[in-house]
Design a protein around this motif. Structure first.
Motif, short mmCIF file in Angstrom:
data_model
loop_
_atom_site.label_atom_id
_atom_site.label_comp_id
_atom_site.label_asym_id
_atom_site.label_seq_id
_atom_site.Cartn_x
_atom_site.Cartn_y
_atom_site.Cartn_z
N MET A 54 0.72 -1.21 -0.07
CA MET A 54 -0.01 0.02 0.00
C MET A 54 0.94 1.18 -0.06
O MET A 54 0.59 2.28 -0.60
N MET A 55 1.94 1.17 0.78
CA MET A 55 2.79 2.43 0.90
C MET A 55 3.66 2.69 -0.30
O MET A 55 3.70 3.70 -0.99
N LYS A 56 3.59 1.46 -1.58
CA LYS A 56 4.24 1.73 -2.64
C LYS A 56 3.18 2.56 -3.58
O LYS A 56 3.65 3.34 -4.46
N LYS A 57 2.14 2.14 -3.31
CA LYS A 57 0.89 2.83 -4.29
C LYS A 57 1.01 4.29 -3.82
O LYS A 57 0.42 5.25 -4.63
N ILE A 58 0.97 4.62 -2.63
CA ILE A 58 1.12 5.96 -2.25
C ILE A 58 2.19 6.78 -2.88
O ILE A 58 2.14 7.80 -2.89
N ALA A 59 3.39 6.06 -2.76
CA ALA A 59 4.31 6.80 -3.16
C ALA A 59 4.31 7.02 -4.71
O ALA A 59 4.69 8.04 -5.16
N LYS A 60 3.59 6.23 -5.28
CA LYS A 60 3.33 6.43 -6.98
C LYS A 60 2.47 7.67 -6.99
O LYS A 60 2.51 8.27 -7.97
N PHE A 61 1.46 7.73 -6.37
CA PHE A 61 0.62 8.86 -6.32
C PHE A 61 1.28 10.07 -5.92
O PHE A 61 1.07 10.91 -6.54
N TYR A 62 2.25 9.96 -4.90
CA TYR A 62 2.93 11.39 -4.69
C TYR A 62 3.84 11.70 -5.83
O TYR A 62 3.82 12.86 -6.28
N GLU A 63 4.50 10.67 -6.51
CA GLU A 63 5.32 10.93 -7.76
C GLU A 63 4.47 11.70 -8.74
O GLU A 63 4.67 12.71 -9.43
N ARG A 64 3.14 10.98 -9.10
CA ARG A 64 2.16 11.65 -9.90
C ARG A 64 1.93 13.19 -9.36
O ARG A 64 1.72 14.03 -10.43
N TYR A 65 1.68 13.34 -8.21
CA TYR A 65 1.45 14.85 -7.65
C TYR A 65 2.51 15.71 -8.05
O TYR A 65 2.48 17.08 -8.58
N LEU A 66 3.98 15.26 -7.65
CA LEU A 66 4.99 16.19 -8.25
C LEU A 66 5.05 16.45 -9.64
O LEU A 66 5.49 17.52 -9.90
N ASP A 67 4.87 15.32 -10.34
CA ASP A 67 4.75 15.56 -11.85
C ASP A 67 3.91 16.73 -12.43
O ASP A 67 4.35 17.49 -12.91
N LEU A 68 2.61 16.54 -11.78
CA LEU A 68 1.63 17.47 -12.09
C LEU A 68 2.02 18.98 -11.68
O LEU A 68 1.80 19.97 -12.35
N GLU A 69 2.42 19.01 -10.40
CA GLU A 69 3.19 20.28 -9.75
C GLU A 69 4.23 20.94 -10.68
O GLU A 69 4.07 22.20 -10.93
N LYS A 70 4.97 20.12 -11.06
CA LYS A 70 6.30 20.48 -12.05
C LYS A 70 5.38 20.96 -13.60
O LYS A 70 5.95 22.32 -13.68
N LYS B 185 -0.47 0.27 11.31
CA LYS B 185 -0.18 -1.65 11.33
C LYS B 185 -0.57 -2.08 9.95
O LYS B 185 0.05 -2.80 9.33
N GLU B 186 -1.49 -1.60 9.57
CA GLU B 186 -2.19 -1.93 8.24
C GLU B 186 -1.50 -1.53 7.05
O GLU B 186 -1.30 -2.20 6.14
N PHE B 187 -0.83 -0.41 7.11
CA PHE B 187 0.26 0.03 6.08
C PHE B 187 1.55 -0.35 6.21
O PHE B 187 2.58 0.12 5.47
N GLY B 188 1.91 -0.96 7.26
CA GLY B 188 3.42 -1.42 7.20
C GLY B 188 4.17 -0.54 7.98
O GLY B 188 5.35 -0.73 7.79
N VAL B 189 3.76 0.44 8.65
CA VAL B 189 4.52 1.55 9.28
C VAL B 189 5.25 0.99 10.70
O VAL B 189 4.38 0.27 11.21
N THR B 190 6.74 1.04 10.75
CA THR B 190 7.13 0.63 11.94
C THR B 190 7.78 1.41 12.69
O THR B 190 7.81 1.22 13.99
N GLU B 191 7.91 2.67 12.22
CA GLU B 191 8.28 3.96 12.99
C GLU B 191 7.77 5.04 12.62
O GLU B 191 7.29 5.25 11.44
N PHE B 192 7.41 5.94 13.57
CA PHE B 192 6.81 7.07 13.46
C PHE B 192 7.15 8.39 14.53
O PHE B 192 7.84 7.78 15.57
N THR B 193 7.10 9.59 14.22
CA THR B 193 7.38 10.63 15.04
C THR B 193 6.10 11.12 15.59
O THR B 193 5.14 10.92 15.03
#
Length: 145
Positions: free
Chosen positions: A1-17, A87-95
Motif C-alpha cells: 500500500m505504501m508503494k501505491k502512495i509513493a506512486k501517487f505522490y510522484e504523480r502529484y510532483l509531476d503535475l505540480e512541475k 499497522k495496516e500500512f506496514g509503518v514500523t516507526e513514526f514521530t
C-alpha cells in the motif's frame, strides 16, 4: 500500500512541475489540464478510503518537509485508530510532535497499545520560517511499533 502512495505522490510532483512550467509560459490550457489531472488524482486517492487518504496526507507532509518518517503532529482523539492504520500500512516507526493539550495522553495511549518510545529526535515541523519556504526544526518523540 505504501508503494501505491509513493506512486501517487510522484504523480502529484509531476503535475505540480508541469503546472509551474505552464504557469511560467502563461499556457492556460496546460494549466487547466494539470488542474484536471490533480482532481483525478484526488478522486483515485479518496476511492481507496479514508485511511488511505490520511496516509497519503501524512506521506505528502513527510516528503514536503524533508523528514524520513511519518509525523503525527495534530490533535488526535483516536490514537487507537492511528496505530491500527499504521499497522495496516506496514509503518514500523513514526514521530509524534503534537503540542496540543492532549498530546501527553496520546503518547501514553501509543505506549499502552504496544508502541515503544525510543527517545526524541529533531524533525522539520509544520511551521515555516518567517518569510521563507523552509520548515523550522522541532522536537518529536520517536515511536516504534
Amino acid at each position: 500500500m505504501m508503494k501505491k502512495i509513493a506512486k501517487f505522490y510522484e504523480r502529484y510532483l509531476d503535475l505540480e512541475k508541469r503546472f509551474n512550467e505552464a504557469e511560467k509560459a502563461s499556457d492556460e490550457k496546460a494549466m487547466e489540464a494539470c488542474r484536471e489531472g490533480y482532481l483525478e488524482l484526488l478522486q483515485e486517492v479518496r476511492a481507496d478510503g479514508e485511511d488511505f487518504s490520511n496516509m497519503m496526507r501524512l506521506y505528502t507532509e513527510m516528503k514536503q518537509r524533508g523528514n524520513k518518517l511519518l509525523d503525527v503532529s495534530g490533535s488526535y482523539t483516536e490514537p487507537e485508530r492511528i496505530i491500527q492504520m499504521f499497522k495496516e500500512f506496514g509503518v514500523t516507526e513514526f514521530t509524534f510532535s503534537s503540542n496540543w493539550t492532549n498530546a501527553m495522553n496520546t503518547a501514553w495511549a501509543f505506549t499502552k497499545m504496544g508502541c515503544s518510545l525510543k527517545g526524541m529526535v529533531e524533525i522539520y515541523s509544520d511551521n515555516k520560517k518567517f518569510m521563507s519556504n523552509e520548515y523550522e526544526k522541532g522536537p518529536a518523540f520517536l515511536f516504534t511499533l
